[in-house]
Scaffold this motif. Structure first.
Motif, PDB file in Angstrom:
ATOM      1  N   VAL A 101     -25.015 -35.561 -69.903  1.00 50.13           N
ATOM      2  CA  VAL A 101     -25.304 -34.569 -68.871  1.00 50.13           C
ATOM      3  C   VAL A 101     -24.590 -35.022 -67.614  1.00 50.13           C
ATOM      4  N   ALA A 102     -23.905 -34.074 -66.956  1.00 49.48           N
ATOM      5  CA  ALA A 102     -23.214 -34.375 -65.702  1.00 49.48           C
ATOM      6  C   ALA A 102     -23.115 -33.084 -64.890  1.00 49.48           C
ATOM      7  N   PRO A 103     -22.909 -33.206 -63.584  1.00 52.30           N
ATOM      8  CA  PRO A 103     -22.668 -31.982 -62.809  1.00 52.30           C
ATOM      9  C   PRO A 103     -21.359 -31.339 -63.266  1.00 52.30           C
ATOM     10  N   ILE A 104     -21.285 -30.017 -63.137  1.00 49.31           N
ATOM     11  CA  ILE A 104     -20.040 -29.314 -63.484  1.00 49.31           C
ATOM     12  C   ILE A 104     -18.982 -29.731 -62.472  1.00 49.31           C
ATOM     13  N   PRO A 105     -17.835 -30.206 -62.930  1.00 51.91           N
ATOM     14  CA  PRO A 105     -16.777 -30.565 -61.971  1.00 51.91           C
ATOM     15  C   PRO A 105     -16.305 -29.339 -61.200  1.00 51.91           C
ATOM     16  N   GLU A 106     -16.034 -29.485 -59.920  1.00 54.01           N
ATOM     17  CA  GLU A 106     -15.527 -28.371 -59.131  1.00 54.01           C
ATOM     18  C   GLU A 106     -14.069 -28.151 -59.484  1.00 54.01           C
ATOM     19  N   ARG A 158     -23.574 -10.264 -54.317  1.00 52.93           N
ATOM     20  CA  ARG A 158     -23.148 -11.152 -53.228  1.00 52.93           C
ATOM     21  C   ARG A 158     -24.294 -11.337 -52.236  1.00 52.93           C
ATOM     22  N   ALA A 159     -25.011 -10.272 -51.915  1.00 54.89           N
ATOM     23  CA  ALA A 159     -26.101 -10.350 -50.939  1.00 54.89           C
ATOM     24  C   ALA A 159     -27.281 -11.177 -51.448  1.00 54.89           C
ATOM     25  N   THR A 160     -27.496 -11.199 -52.743  1.00 56.17           N
ATOM     26  CA  THR A 160     -28.650 -11.910 -53.302  1.00 56.17           C
ATOM     27  C   THR A 160     -28.307 -13.276 -53.875  1.00 56.17           C
ATOM     28  N   ALA A 161     -27.042 -13.665 -53.808  1.00 56.99           N
ATOM     29  CA  ALA A 161     -26.612 -14.941 -54.397  1.00 56.99           C
ATOM     30  C   ALA A 161     -27.305 -16.123 -53.724  1.00 56.99           C
ATOM     31  N   GLN A 162     -27.775 -17.047 -54.548  1.00 51.61           N
ATOM     32  CA  GLN A 162     -28.393 -18.282 -54.077  1.00 51.61           C
ATOM     33  C   GLN A 162     -27.597 -19.446 -54.657  1.00 51.61           C
ATOM     34  N   VAL A 163     -26.728 -20.038 -53.828  1.00 55.36           N
ATOM     35  CA  VAL A 163     -25.941 -21.179 -54.303  1.00 55.36           C
ATOM     36  C   VAL A 163     -26.915 -22.315 -54.578  1.00 55.36           C
ATOM     37  N   THR A 164     -26.878 -22.815 -55.801  1.00 50.26           N
ATOM     38  CA  THR A 164     -27.849 -23.803 -56.262  1.00 50.26           C
ATOM     39  C   THR A 164     -27.125 -25.071 -56.694  1.00 50.26           C
ATOM     40  N   ALA A 165     -27.609 -26.191 -56.203  1.00 53.10           N
ATOM     41  CA  ALA A 165     -27.016 -27.492 -56.540  1.00 53.10           C
ATOM     42  C   ALA A 165     -27.507 -27.938 -57.919  1.00 53.10           C
ATOM     43  N   PRO A 166     -26.744 -28.822 -58.567  1.00 48.53           N
ATOM     44  CA  PRO A 166     -27.203 -29.380 -59.845  1.00 48.53           C
ATOM     45  C   PRO A 166     -28.500 -30.171 -59.632  1.00 48.53           C
ATOM     46  N   PRO A 167     -29.225 -30.471 -60.698  1.00 47.72           N
ATOM     47  CA  PRO A 167     -30.475 -31.226 -60.561  1.00 47.72           C
ATOM     48  C   PRO A 167     -30.254 -32.561 -59.853  1.00 47.72           C
ATOM     49  N   ALA A 168     -31.282 -33.005 -59.137  1.00 46.61           N
ATOM     50  CA  ALA A 168     -31.203 -34.288 -58.422  1.00 46.61           C
ATOM     51  C   ALA A 168     -31.019 -35.453 -59.395  1.00 46.61           C
ATOM     52  N   ASP A 169     -31.632 -35.344 -60.561  1.00 43.73           N
ATOM     53  CA  ASP A 169     -31.496 -36.383 -61.583  1.00 43.73           C
ATOM     54  C   ASP A 169     -30.266 -36.067 -62.430  1.00 43.73           C
ATOM     55  N   PRO A 170     -29.185 -36.852 -62.294  1.00 46.10           N
ATOM     56  CA  PRO A 170     -27.961 -36.544 -63.030  1.00 46.10           C
ATOM     57  C   PRO A 170     -28.093 -36.692 -64.550  1.00 46.10           C
ATOM     58  N   GLU A 192     -30.620 -35.312 -66.201  1.00 39.68           N
ATOM     59  CA  GLU A 192     -31.431 -34.197 -66.679  1.00 39.68           C
ATOM     60  C   GLU A 192     -30.642 -32.896 -66.624  1.00 39.68           C
ATOM     61  N   ALA A 193     -30.639 -32.160 -67.722  1.00 40.68           N
ATOM     62  CA  ALA A 193     -29.919 -30.888 -67.784  1.00 40.68           C
ATOM     63  C   ALA A 193     -30.624 -29.852 -66.924  1.00 40.68           C
ATOM     64  N   GLY A 194     -29.830 -29.077 -66.209  1.00 43.50           N
ATOM     65  CA  GLY A 194     -30.373 -28.013 -65.374  1.00 43.50           C
ATOM     66  C   GLY A 194     -29.261 -27.088 -64.941  1.00 43.50           C
ATOM     67  N   PHE A 195     -29.590 -26.183 -64.030  1.00 42.12           N
ATOM     68  CA  PHE A 195     -28.581 -25.267 -63.512  1.00 42.12           C
ATOM     69  C   PHE A 195     -27.477 -26.092 -62.853  1.00 42.12           C
ATOM     70  N   GLY A 196     -26.231 -25.766 -63.163  1.00 40.07           N
ATOM     71  CA  GLY A 196     -25.091 -26.482 -62.595  1.00 40.07           C
ATOM     72  C   GLY A 196     -24.716 -27.741 -63.361  1.00 40.07           C
ATOM     73  N   SER A 197     -25.300 -27.920 -64.541  1.00 39.15           N
ATOM     74  CA  SER A 197     -25.003 -29.100 -65.362  1.00 39.15           C
ATOM     75  C   SER A 197     -23.995 -28.776 -66.453  1.00 39.15           C
ATOM     76  N   ARG A 198     -23.194 -29.774 -66.775  1.00 39.66           N
ATOM     77  CA  ARG A 198     -22.357 -29.741 -67.975  1.00 39.66           C
ATOM     78  C   ARG A 198     -23.087 -30.587 -69.004  1.00 39.66           C
ATOM     79  N   VAL A 199     -23.438 -29.961 -70.113  1.00 40.76           N
ATOM     80  CA  VAL A 199     -24.267 -30.623 -71.116  1.00 40.76           C
ATOM     81  C   VAL A 199     -23.492 -30.741 -72.422  1.00 40.76           C
ATOM     82  N   THR A 200     -23.463 -31.945 -72.948  1.00 42.39           N
ATOM     83  CA  THR A 200     -22.867 -32.178 -74.262  1.00 42.39           C
ATOM     84  C   THR A 200     -24.021 -32.472 -75.215  1.00 42.39           C
TER      85      THR A 200
END
Length: 161
Positions: free
Chosen positions: A155-160, A75-87, A89-97
């Motif tokens: 590729v899309a952001p992971i739905p909340e 919890r102390a080291t968690a870094q909330v990271t947004a999906p990539p700026a380019d929707p 492009e696959a990256g952290f926080g992406s849903r990839v098919t």
């Protein structure tokens, strides 16, 4: 009686249990992943309080404290990271098919503690995620020693949730 014939208690020879291993690298999390970490920490805190109130054994209490230390560090080291700026492009926080050997599969690229491969959530440190990250729709990427083994379909952001 000689010390050589004295029986030492089992407690004297116990090895201390090592801490739970912390994954190497940054602790990237999605908003859902942070909520899961906080829930785990709260769950272990409640379990510890219940066990102490019930007069539980020292070994059980220490096991929960060990888990609790892990979740507090996460919890102390968690870094909330947004999906990539380019929707696209696959990256952290992406849903990839992607397609592999004619089969279409979908995965979410998430943090280590949130990963659940059976549910389609893989850690960003997993070999499959590392192969997908940075690729775009229509790209073919190498995986498991095979050239162009995967083809990205969407590729899309992971739905909340």
């Amino acid at each position: 009686m000689s010390v050589a014939f004295r029986r030492d208690s089992d407690e004297e020879h116990k090895e201390p249990r090592p801490e739970l291993p912390i994954p190497v690298g940054p602790n990237l999390v999605t908003p859902r992943g942070l909520a899961l970490i906080e829930a785990k920490a709260a769950e272990r805190e409640a379990a510890l309080a219940d066990l102490v109130a019930a007069g539980g054994g020292e070994e059980a209490i220490e096991a929960i404290r060990r888990e609790l230390r892990y979740w507090h560090v996460r919890r102390a080291t968690a870094q909330v990271t947004a999906p990539p700026a380019d929707p696209e492009e696959a990256g952290f926080g992406s849903r990839v098919t992607y397609k592999q050997a004619g089969e279409t599969r979908t995965v979410d690229i998430v943090g280590d503690d949130e990963a659940d491969p059976a549910a389609g959530r893989i850690a960003f440190t997993a070999p499959l995620a590392r192969a997908l990250i940075g690729a775009g729709v229509g790209d073919k990427v190498d995986f498991a020693g095979r050239p162009e083994a995967l083809k990205l379909v969407a590729v899309a952001p992971i739905p909340e949730d």
